[in-house]
Design a protein around this motif. Structure first.
Motif, PDB file in Angstrom:
ATOM      1  N   LYS A 187       0.849  -1.078  -0.036  1.00 43.24           N
ATOM      2  CA  LYS A 187      -0.158   0.033  -0.124  1.00 43.24           C
ATOM      3  C   LYS A 187       0.834   1.082  -0.065  1.00 43.24           C
ATOM      4  N   PHE A 227      -8.488  10.715   5.742  1.00 45.34           N
ATOM      5  CA  PHE A 227      -7.551   9.964   6.643  1.00 45.34           C
ATOM      6  C   PHE A 227      -6.741  11.205   7.411  1.00 45.34           C
ATOM      7  N   GLY A 280      -6.921   3.222   8.250  1.00 46.66           N
ATOM      8  CA  GLY A 280      -8.407   2.844   7.908  1.00 46.66           C
ATOM      9  C   GLY A 280      -9.076   4.173   8.020  1.00 46.66           C
TER      10      GLY A 280
HETATM   11  N1  ASP Z   1      -4.612   5.028   3.752  1.00 49.50           N
HETATM   12  C1  ASP Z   1      -4.744   4.910   5.050  1.00 49.50           C
HETATM   13  C2  ASP Z   1      -4.633   3.514   5.575  1.00 49.50           C
HETATM   14  O1  ASP Z   1      -3.798   2.676   4.761  1.00 49.50           O
HETATM   15  C3  ASP Z   1      -6.469   5.352   5.552  1.00 49.50           C
HETATM   16  C4  ASP Z   1      -7.289   4.634   4.770  1.00 49.50           C
HETATM   17  O2  ASP Z   1      -6.937   4.047   3.545  1.00 49.50           O
HETATM   18  O3  ASP Z   1      -8.401   4.503   5.161  1.00 49.50           O
HETATM   19  O4  ASP Z   1      -4.569   3.193   6.751  1.00 49.50           O
END
Ligand code: ASP
Length: 439
Positions: free
Chosen positions: A48, A169, A184
């Protein structure tokens, strides 16, 4: 109706995924406010972008050269821009971000750039306004989220934009320092935006067609849940079913805005609707089954326990003073059992036992580990006779020994304790009786 649409990382991992998202947004004029995550994994082996950003920042902090990792991040975005064929250069942003990383602007700053850059691409691709979340999502100096201030600012800013992209975020403290939610957290941003624009619906697009009645790792192709209430979802999430960030519920719940979990890769699927209350009759008596392994039952015995005022309080104090949280507490006349997480309890076991002896002076204490808890959740259980009977006869037919039963007074759930090794067979047996045979 105004719809706020949030897209998760897997929905935005590549230009192909962006194109699907574009199609979804353009197919409905109500989809006016878009909250993107950072690009997620394109396949199981991929990384990611958020994780790459954290890694890059750790390298900067260690005084290492960040070039290689930073170039990989740039490459992810440039491939998306190239694949979409849009006229946009992020070179100026890359320069600023690389410089700030080297100057150690903070891990939150680094991680937030994943959503920031993806938001810029999304806005250019859709022709929507770009609203930097740092301007509208507020935190205090200690890093606590400021709900009222955020709502005021967000409302005011979005009133000026008919269609906008607000990266998920992160937000900022009063001095401009970037602060992120926990991992998240784009789900939370979506919920905050939905509240600010008084949306009729908050659509949360991901890579599954909503919440499933049971875990797909245990039940092959489980049925989706069509409608679930916030309370049911809370019970299921607590027991391990993960769909949404826990904190994403509060802003919309208070405002009475439903959440629709949808699948970017199957947009025709209706997904799951999460609502405050509903008269929608659930398809099955139960809404969902979830559970977790790894609990210990601490059985405390003492003659005449029932007549000793304050016994339970003293027993619970033994857990409290050792910082162990309690999951469930079924009790009998001269016994009480406390369920705790095995992982949490292991290192503190002897301390808790000695506290129990000191505070309660019990006749005996027995420990039983390797237990699992299963929650059978459903608003439909309240009005249906025999639900518990059906659960336990299904378990008996599957030769599963039930170690504990706990029914909440709301009649929204029944919690069952079984041995770890009976966990999967128990879920299969319950699923079969309520869903496969549609009783
Ligand atoms: N990109 C951030 C994560 O990987 C936030 C999200 O995706 O909600 O936690």
């Amino acid at each position: 109706m105004v719809k706020v649409v949030k897209f998760g990382g897997s929905s935005l991992a590549s230009a192909e995924q962006f194109a699907k998202v574009g199609g979804i947004i353009r197919s409905d004029d109500d989809r006016r406010y878009v909250v993107p995550s950072a690009p997620g994994k394109r396949n199981a082996e991929d990384t990611k972008v958020t994780d790459m950003l954290y890694e890059c920042y750790a390298e900067a902090e260690a005084g290492e050269n960040i070039r290689v990792t930073f170039n990989k991040i740039k490459d992810r975005y440039n491939k998306i821009i190239g694949g979409l064929g849009i006229k946009l250069s992020l070179e100026e942003d890359y320069k600023i971000i690389e410089k700030n990383m080297k100057e150690l602007a903070g891990a939150d700053y680094a991680a937030s750039r994943g959503e920031y850059l993806n938001g810029k691409i999304m806005a250019a691709y859709l022709g929507f306004d770009f609203v930097d979340a740092a301007e509208v999502i507020c935190f205090d100096n200690e890093g606590n989220f400021l709900g009222d201030e955020t709502n005021k600012r967000m409302k005011k800013r979005l009133a000026k934009s008919d269609k906008a992209v607000i990266p998920g975020f992160y937000g900022a403290k009063a001095d401009g320092t970037i602060k992120t939610f926990s991992r998240g957290g784009s789900d939370i941003t979506g919920s905050i935006v939905a509240k600010a624009v008084s949306a009729g619906m908050y659509e949360n697009w991901t890579d599954v067609s909503g919440c499933m009645v049971a875990d797909p790792r245990i039940i092959k192709d489980p049925e989706p849940i069509q409608v679930v209430t916030y309370r049911e979802l809370r019970e299921l999430s607590y027991m391990g079913a993960s769909v949404l960030h826990e904190d994403a519920i509060f802003p919309v719940r208070k405002a009475g805005i439903p959440i629709n979990i949808r699948n970017t890769n199957a947009p025709e699927d209706p997904g799951t609707l999460i609502v405050e209350s509903t008269c929608h009759v659930p398809e099955y008596t139960i809404t969902g089954i979830a559970g977790k392994k790894g609990f210990v039952a601490v059985n405390i015995d003492k003659d005449m326990m029932n007549s000793e005022i304050g016994f339970c309080r003293k027993a619970l104090e033994a857990f409290e003073e050792n910082g162990v949280s309690i999951e469930h507490m079924p009790s009998g006349i001269d016994t009480m059992t406390v369920f705790v997480s095995q992982e949490e309890f292991m290192g503190k076991e002897q301390m808790v036992l000695s506290s129990l002896h000191r505070l309660c002076d019990p006749d005996s204490i027995e420990l039983e580990g390797n237990l699992a808890l299963i929650a059978v959740v459903g608003r439909g259980m309240r009005s249906t006779r025999g639900t518990a009977g059906r659960i336990f006869s299904a378990l008996a037919h599957a030769s599963i020994n039930v170690k504990m039963i706990d029914q909440g007074s709301s009649e929204l759930n029944i919690i069952i304790g079984v041995r770890n090794e009976d966990f999967e067979p128990a879920i299969k047996a319950i699923y079969k009786i309520f869903v496969e045979t549609q009783l």
